[in-house]
Design a protein around this motif. Structure first.
Motif, mmCIF file in Angstrom:
data_model
loop_
_atom_site.group_PDB
_atom_site.id
_atom_site.type_symbol
_atom_site.label_atom_id
_atom_site.label_comp_id
_atom_site.label_asym_id
_atom_site.label_seq_id
_atom_site.Cartn_x
_atom_site.Cartn_y
_atom_site.Cartn_z
ATOM 1 N N GLU A 186 -34.545 101.309 93.867
ATOM 2 C CA GLU A 186 -33.737 100.152 93.452
ATOM 3 C C GLU A 186 -32.737 100.550 92.368
ATOM 4 N N ILE A 187 -33.179 101.389 91.428
ATOM 5 C CA ILE A 187 -32.275 101.868 90.379
ATOM 6 C C ILE A 187 -31.166 102.725 90.993
ATOM 7 N N ASP A 188 -31.520 103.598 91.929
ATOM 8 C CA ASP A 188 -30.518 104.432 92.609
ATOM 9 C C ASP A 188 -29.471 103.569 93.304
ATOM 10 N N ALA A 189 -29.921 102.487 93.929
ATOM 11 C CA ALA A 189 -28.990 101.598 94.632
ATOM 12 C C ALA A 189 -28.018 100.950 93.650
ATOM 13 N N LEU A 190 -28.522 100.550 92.469
ATOM 14 C CA LEU A 190 -27.649 99.947 91.449
ATOM 15 C C LEU A 190 -26.600 100.950 90.966
ATOM 16 N N VAL A 191 -27.042 102.165 90.673
ATOM 17 C CA VAL A 191 -26.124 103.192 90.167
ATOM 18 C C VAL A 191 -25.075 103.536 91.224
ATOM 19 N N LEU A 192 -25.492 103.678 92.483
ATOM 20 C CA LEU A 192 -24.560 104.008 93.561
ATOM 21 C C LEU A 192 -23.540 102.892 93.765
ATOM 22 N N ALA A 193 -24.004 101.650 93.710
ATOM 23 C CA ALA A 193 -23.091 100.515 93.877
ATOM 24 C C ALA A 193 -22.053 100.487 92.761
ATOM 25 N N GLU A 194 -22.488 100.759 91.528
ATOM 26 C CA GLU A 194 -21.549 100.774 90.404
ATOM 27 C C GLU A 194 -20.574 101.943 90.528
ATOM 28 N N VAL A 201 -34.330 107.089 82.442
ATOM 29 C CA VAL A 201 -34.040 107.217 83.878
ATOM 30 C C VAL A 201 -32.617 106.757 84.178
ATOM 31 N N PHE A 202 -32.237 105.618 83.640
ATOM 32 C CA PHE A 202 -30.886 105.097 83.879
ATOM 33 C C PHE A 202 -29.825 106.032 83.311
ATOM 34 N N GLU A 203 -30.009 106.492 82.071
ATOM 35 C CA GLU A 203 -29.020 107.355 81.433
ATOM 36 C C GLU A 203 -28.851 108.659 82.199
ATOM 37 N N GLU A 204 -29.961 109.220 82.673
ATOM 38 C CA GLU A 204 -29.894 110.471 83.433
ATOM 39 C C GLU A 204 -29.120 110.272 84.732
ATOM 40 N N LYS A 205 -29.364 109.178 85.424
ATOM 41 C CA LYS A 205 -28.683 108.927 86.690
ATOM 42 C C LYS A 205 -27.207 108.573 86.458
#
Length: 323
Positions: free
Chosen positions: A166-174, A124-128
Motif C-alpha cells: 500500500e505504501i509502494d502504491a502511494l509513492v508510485l502514484a505521487e 520506510v516512507f523516507e527511504e522509498k
C-alpha cells in the motif's frame, strides 16, 4: 520478571448462605378469615363500646407483634449485607489504586510502542521517497495511519506485506503525478515560447488545478488574439506611414514651388507668387509622456488596455511589472 499472579486474589469471592424463616401462613390466613367472618356488621352493632376496644387491642397486639418480628428478621438479613458492602468499599480503594497504576503503566508502554511504530513507518516512507526522488516529508501526514498495530506483524517491529504494498502504491502514484506535472509545465513553457506569450499566467492556472487541455486552448486563443492585434497594429502603422509619406511628398512639392527663379539676362531673382489660399502642411510631432499604471483587474485587464493602445497607434514600452 517477578510473577505477580496471586491465586487467592483470582479466586476469592463472597459466599452467601440463605437462612430459613418459618411462619405458618396457611393457618394464619385461616384464623384471620375466621375472625373477620365472626365480626359481621350485625355482630358489630351488638357489641358494646368496651368490647370493641378489647377487640382492637387484641388484633393491634397481634399486628404489632408480627411487625416487630419482621423488623428483627430484616435486621438479621440486612446488617450483614450493610457491613459487607462497607468493608468491601474500603477494600476496593487500594484495588482501584492498583488498577490505575497498572493502566498508567500499560498506556505508557503502548505510547512508547506507538512512537516506535511511527518512527519505523517514517523510515520506510523516507527511504522509498529517496529512491523515487521525492521530498522525504511528502507523506508525513500518513505516518499515524500506518502506525496502527494491525499494520505490523504480531510482536514484531516489521510492517506486513500488504502494508508495504500500500505504501509502494502511494509513492508510485505521487511519483507519476509529479512527473506528469513536470511534463505539463514543460509543455506550457514550450508552447508559450512558440506563441511568444509569458508562461507564468498559464503555469499558475495549472497550479490552481485548471485542466491542461483548457490551458492549451486558452493559450491558442491568446496567441490568435495577439496575432490579430499585431496585424491590426501593422496595418495601422502602414496606413500611418503612407499618410506621413503623402504629407512629406506634399511638403516637398510645396517647397519646390517656392524656389526662386533667376533672370538669365539681368541675374535678378524672380519671386514666385504663391496662391493666396495655399497653406503649408506641417508634419505632426510625436508627443511622449511617462506614466505608471496599476491594473486591479489583473493581466487580462492589461491585455485589453494594450490592445486599445495599439488600436490607436500609441507606442508603449514596459519598464517594469508588479511594482
Amino acid at each position: 520478571m517477578k510473577d505477580v499472579t496471586n491465586t487467592f486474589l483470582e479466586t476469592i469471592e463472597p459466599v452467601y448462605t440463605p437462612g430459613t424463616i418459618k411462619f405458618d401462613f396457611e393457618a394464619f390466613d385461616k384464623a384471620i378469615k375466621a375472625a373477620v367472618s365472626e365480626l359481621t356488621d350485625e355482630q358489630l352493632d351488638n357489641l358494646e363500646y368496651n368490647d370493641i376496644k378489647k377487640e382492637i387491642t387484641r388484633y393491634k397486639y397481634l399486628y404489632d407483634n408480627l411487625e416487630r418480628k419482621r423488623k428483627d428478621i430484616s435486621k438479621v438479613y440486612k446488617n450483614p449485607l450493610v457491613e459487607f458492602e462497607a468493608n468491601l468499599k474500603k477494600s476496593y480503594t487500594p484495588l482501584k489504586g492498583l488498577l490505575n497504576t497498572l493502566r498508567e503503566k500499560r498506556d505508557e508502554i503502548e505510547e512508547h510502542q506507538k512512537m516506535l511504530r511511527v518512527d519505523h513507518v517514517r523510515y520506510v516512507f523516507e527511504e522509498k521517497c529517496e529512491l523515487a526522488g521525492l521530498d522525504k516529508d511528502t507523506f508525513k501526514e500518513k505516518y499515524n495511519d500506518f502506525s496502527l498495530k494491525g499494520c505490523f506483524i504480531t510482536n514484531k517491529m516489521e510492517l506486513k506485506k500488504e502494508t508495504i504494498e500500500e505504501i509502494d502504491a502511494l509513492v508510485l502514484a505521487e511519483y507519476d503525478r509529479l512527473e506528469e506535472y513536470k511534463a505539463n509545465i514543460a509543455m506550457i513553457e514550450e508552447q508559450a515560447l512558440d506563441y511568444e506569450l509569458p508562461s507564468e499566467p498559464y503555469t499558475r492556472a495549472l497550479n490552481n488545478d485548471t485542466p491542461l487541455v483548457e490551458i492549451l486552448r486558452e493559450m491558442k486563443k491568446d496567441r490568435d488574439a495577439a496575432i490579430e492585434r499585431k496585424q491590426q497594429v501593422e496595418a495601422k502603422r502602414k496606413a500611418e506611414s503612407e499618410r506621413l509619406e503623402e504629407i512629406e511628398a506634399i511638403a516637398k512639392q510645396s517647397a519646390s514651388n517656392e524656389i526662386k527663379a533667376v533672370n538669365a539676362e539681368t541675374g535678378e531673382i524672380i519671386e514666385e507668387s504663391k496662391p493666396a489660399d495655399e497653406t503649408p502642411i506641417k508634419p505632426v510631432e510625436p508627443y511622449k509622456i511617462d506614466i505608471s499604471l496599476t491594473f486591479h483587474g489583473g493581466e487580462k485587464q492589461w491585455y485589453q488596455f494594450a490592445k486599445m493602445l495599439e488600436d490607436n497607434f500609441i507606442n508603449y514600452e514596459i519598464l517594469g511589472e508588479n511594482k
